[in-house]
Write a protein that holds these residues in place. Sequence first.
Motif, PDB file in Angstrom:
ATOM      1  N   ASP A 194       1.021  -1.245   0.086  1.00 32.19           N
ATOM      2  CA  ASP A 194      -0.007   0.036   0.095  1.00 32.19           C
ATOM      3  C   ASP A 194       0.914   1.260  -0.069  1.00 32.19           C
ATOM      4  OD1 ASP A 194      -2.268  -1.558   0.021  1.00 32.19           O
ATOM      5  OD2 ASP A 194      -2.498  -1.406   2.244  1.00 32.19           O
ATOM      6  N   MET A 195       2.089   1.105   0.667  1.00 32.41           N
ATOM      7  CA  MET A 195       2.966   2.214   0.693  1.00 32.41           C
ATOM      8  C   MET A 195       3.326   2.790  -0.602  1.00 32.41           C
ATOM      9  SD  MET A 195       5.082   1.454   4.003  1.00 32.41           S
ATOM     10  CE  MET A 195       6.311   3.089   3.915  1.00 32.41           C
ATOM     11  N   GLN A 196       3.543   1.564  -1.449  1.00 29.50           N
ATOM     12  CA  GLN A 196       3.952   1.989  -2.848  1.00 29.50           C
ATOM     13  C   GLN A 196       2.885   2.419  -3.844  1.00 29.50           C
ATOM     14  OE1 GLN A 196       5.865  -2.055  -3.810  1.00 29.50           O
ATOM     15  NE2 GLN A 196       7.866  -1.161  -3.582  1.00 29.50           N
ATOM     16  N   ARG A 197       1.688   1.654  -3.712  1.00 29.79           N
ATOM     17  CA  ARG A 197       0.715   1.753  -4.690  1.00 29.79           C
ATOM     18  C   ARG A 197      -0.157   3.158  -4.144  1.00 29.79           C
ATOM     19  NH1 ARG A 197      -1.413  -4.408  -4.649  1.00 29.79           N
ATOM     20  NH2 ARG A 197       0.581  -5.500  -5.365  1.00 29.79           N
ATOM     21  N   ARG A 198      -0.369   3.230  -3.043  1.00 25.45           N
ATOM     22  CA  ARG A 198      -1.395   4.305  -2.679  1.00 25.45           C
ATOM     23  C   ARG A 198      -0.683   5.457  -2.247  1.00 25.45           C
ATOM     24  NH1 ARG A 198      -4.780   1.678   1.548  1.00 25.45           N
ATOM     25  NH2 ARG A 198      -5.657   3.865   1.927  1.00 25.45           N
ATOM     26  N   PHE A 199       0.475   5.287  -1.379  1.00 24.17           N
ATOM     27  CA  PHE A 199       1.133   6.466  -0.774  1.00 24.17           C
ATOM     28  C   PHE A 199       2.276   7.109  -1.195  1.00 24.17           C
ATOM     29  CE2 PHE A 199      -0.434   3.898   3.124  1.00 24.17           C
ATOM     30  CZ  PHE A 199      -1.940   4.606   2.855  1.00 24.17           C
ATOM     31  N   GLY A 200       2.745   6.412  -2.507  1.00 25.03           N
ATOM     32  CA  GLY A 200       3.775   6.611  -3.141  1.00 25.03           C
ATOM     33  C   GLY A 200       5.268   6.709  -2.501  1.00 25.03           C
ATOM     34  N   GLY A 201       5.267   5.798  -1.287  1.00 26.17           N
ATOM     35  CA  GLY A 201       6.327   5.774  -0.550  1.00 26.17           C
ATOM     36  C   GLY A 201       6.891   4.312  -0.909  1.00 26.17           C
ATOM     37  N   GLY A 202       7.811   3.685   0.191  1.00 28.59           N
ATOM     38  CA  GLY A 202       8.467   2.679  -0.354  1.00 28.59           C
ATOM     39  C   GLY A 202       9.943   2.305  -0.375  1.00 28.59           C
ATOM     40  N   ASP A 231      13.407  -0.439   1.203  1.00 26.37           N
ATOM     41  CA  ASP A 231      13.593  -1.130   2.399  1.00 26.37           C
ATOM     42  C   ASP A 231      14.011  -0.151   3.693  1.00 26.37           C
ATOM     43  OD1 ASP A 231      13.817  -3.294   0.889  1.00 26.37           O
ATOM     44  OD2 ASP A 231      15.915  -3.660   0.897  1.00 26.37           O
ATOM     45  N   PHE A 232      14.557   1.019   3.488  1.00 27.20           N
ATOM     46  CA  PHE A 232      14.557   1.756   4.779  1.00 27.20           C
ATOM     47  C   PHE A 232      13.084   2.280   5.212  1.00 27.20           C
ATOM     48  CE2 PHE A 232      16.068   5.782   6.809  1.00 27.20           C
ATOM     49  CZ  PHE A 232      16.404   5.181   7.956  1.00 27.20           C
ATOM     50  N   ALA A 233      12.289   2.735   3.957  1.00 27.18           N
ATOM     51  CA  ALA A 233      11.123   3.287   4.475  1.00 27.18           C
ATOM     52  C   ALA A 233      10.312   2.356   5.245  1.00 27.18           C
ATOM     53  CB  ALA A 233      10.203   3.671   3.235  1.00 27.18           C
ATOM     54  N   TYR A 234      10.311   0.941   4.927  1.00 26.46           N
ATOM     55  CA  TYR A 234       9.680  -0.085   5.621  1.00 26.46           C
ATOM     56  C   TYR A 234      10.118  -0.377   6.871  1.00 26.46           C
ATOM     57  CZ  TYR A 234       8.458  -1.400   0.939  1.00 26.46           C
ATOM     58  OH  TYR A 234       7.984  -1.176  -0.619  1.00 26.46           O
ATOM     59  N   ALA A 235      11.482  -0.218   7.127  1.00 29.21           N
ATOM     60  CA  ALA A 235      12.114  -0.100   8.374  1.00 29.21           C
ATOM     61  C   ALA A 235      11.782   0.680   9.326  1.00 29.21           C
ATOM     62  CB  ALA A 235      13.668  -0.375   8.180  1.00 29.21           C
ATOM     63  N   TYR A 236      11.482   2.308   8.735  1.00 31.16           N
ATOM     64  CA  TYR A 236      11.043   3.134   9.374  1.00 31.16           C
ATOM     65  C   TYR A 236       9.442   2.863  10.096  1.00 31.16           C
ATOM     66  CZ  TYR A 236       7.847   7.295   9.472  1.00 31.16           C
ATOM     67  OH  TYR A 236       6.938   8.322   9.727  1.00 31.16           O
ATOM     68  N   VAL A 237       8.703   2.180   9.255  1.00 34.15           N
ATOM     69  CA  VAL A 237       7.329   1.765   9.819  1.00 34.15           C
ATOM     70  C   VAL A 237       7.321   0.935  11.180  1.00 34.15           C
ATOM     71  CG1 VAL A 237       5.332   0.504   9.221  1.00 34.15           C
ATOM     72  CG2 VAL A 237       6.354   2.211   7.604  1.00 34.15           C
ATOM     73  N   ILE A 238       8.370  -0.014  10.755  1.00 35.31           N
ATOM     74  CA  ILE A 238       8.582  -1.240  12.036  1.00 35.31           C
ATOM     75  C   ILE A 238       9.085  -0.285  13.029  1.00 35.31           C
ATOM     76  CG2 ILE A 238       9.748  -3.216  12.608  1.00 35.31           C
ATOM     77  CD1 ILE A 238       9.600  -4.037   9.536  1.00 35.31           C
TER      78      ILE A 238
END
Length: 297
Positions: free
Chosen positions: A158-166, A168-175
Amino acid sequence: MKWEDLQSSENIEDRRGGGPMTGGGPRMGAGGIGLGTMVILGLIGWALGVNPAILIGGAQMINNMRQEREAALPRQEAPRQSAPTDQLGRFVAKVVGSNEQVWSQVLPEQKGVRFQPPRLVLFNGYTQSRCGTAQSAMGPFYCPLDQRIYLDTSFFRDMQRRFGGGGDFAYAYVISHEMGHHIQNLLGILPKIQRAQQLASSRSEANALSVRAELMADCLAGVWANNANKLKPILEEGDIEQAVASAQAIGDDRQQRATRGYVVPDSFTHGSAAQRTQWLLKGLRTGSIDACNTFAR
């Protein structure tokens, strides 16, 4: 982000794709009544002068009703305790492991508090927590009642498709943001926030407290990244930009403008794009827990 050589966490509970949680062995006898139960009912009937078939039939009816009620309940996944073997699961375990390594050192050093790791639950669609049902639509969240982080990894898509984010480090930030809530809990901050919200005189006042808590968790995610990079260089070119883009994309103002067409600041619960970016970068620059005091006046 260089994550492959990080130490994996053992505190991962993988509920993805598991079967229903069931107990006991195979059933014996009609209606799910075990053979031993049938023998006991037969002896009771003989002792009381009652036809055993009546007792057995009643027990079977009650058991069938119980089975029907259980079948109507949501089916729960059986947690797998072994480390995930798929790439995304391995990535999550590595990021959690890095957080454990950092906070085991930083929390005692900076605040004199012993770090106790939470468990991270991977799930698909929905699962149960002590804070209620965890659903993928809710996004990742931390439950202080069972000290678990709940993550449906479809959120990354969803971060990639809807939010324009994505990335590895962005995912690590979420965790690491969710780990930040656990740090708040260990510091005794989270319970105070929850009590203050209960005593708040208005919804907007309660929301403002939520925003401060979320921005602090953003900052603590930055503190993790700062200290993790000192222990073992993990940041690569473009990583910080990825995290900033994600922080901006999930800001309340961006979300409201996209869904409503206008922004209502009093209804913010996580902070604006600018605020989330500001506090994430503050944690990244300083590596200090005290720098993350979003409640200071």
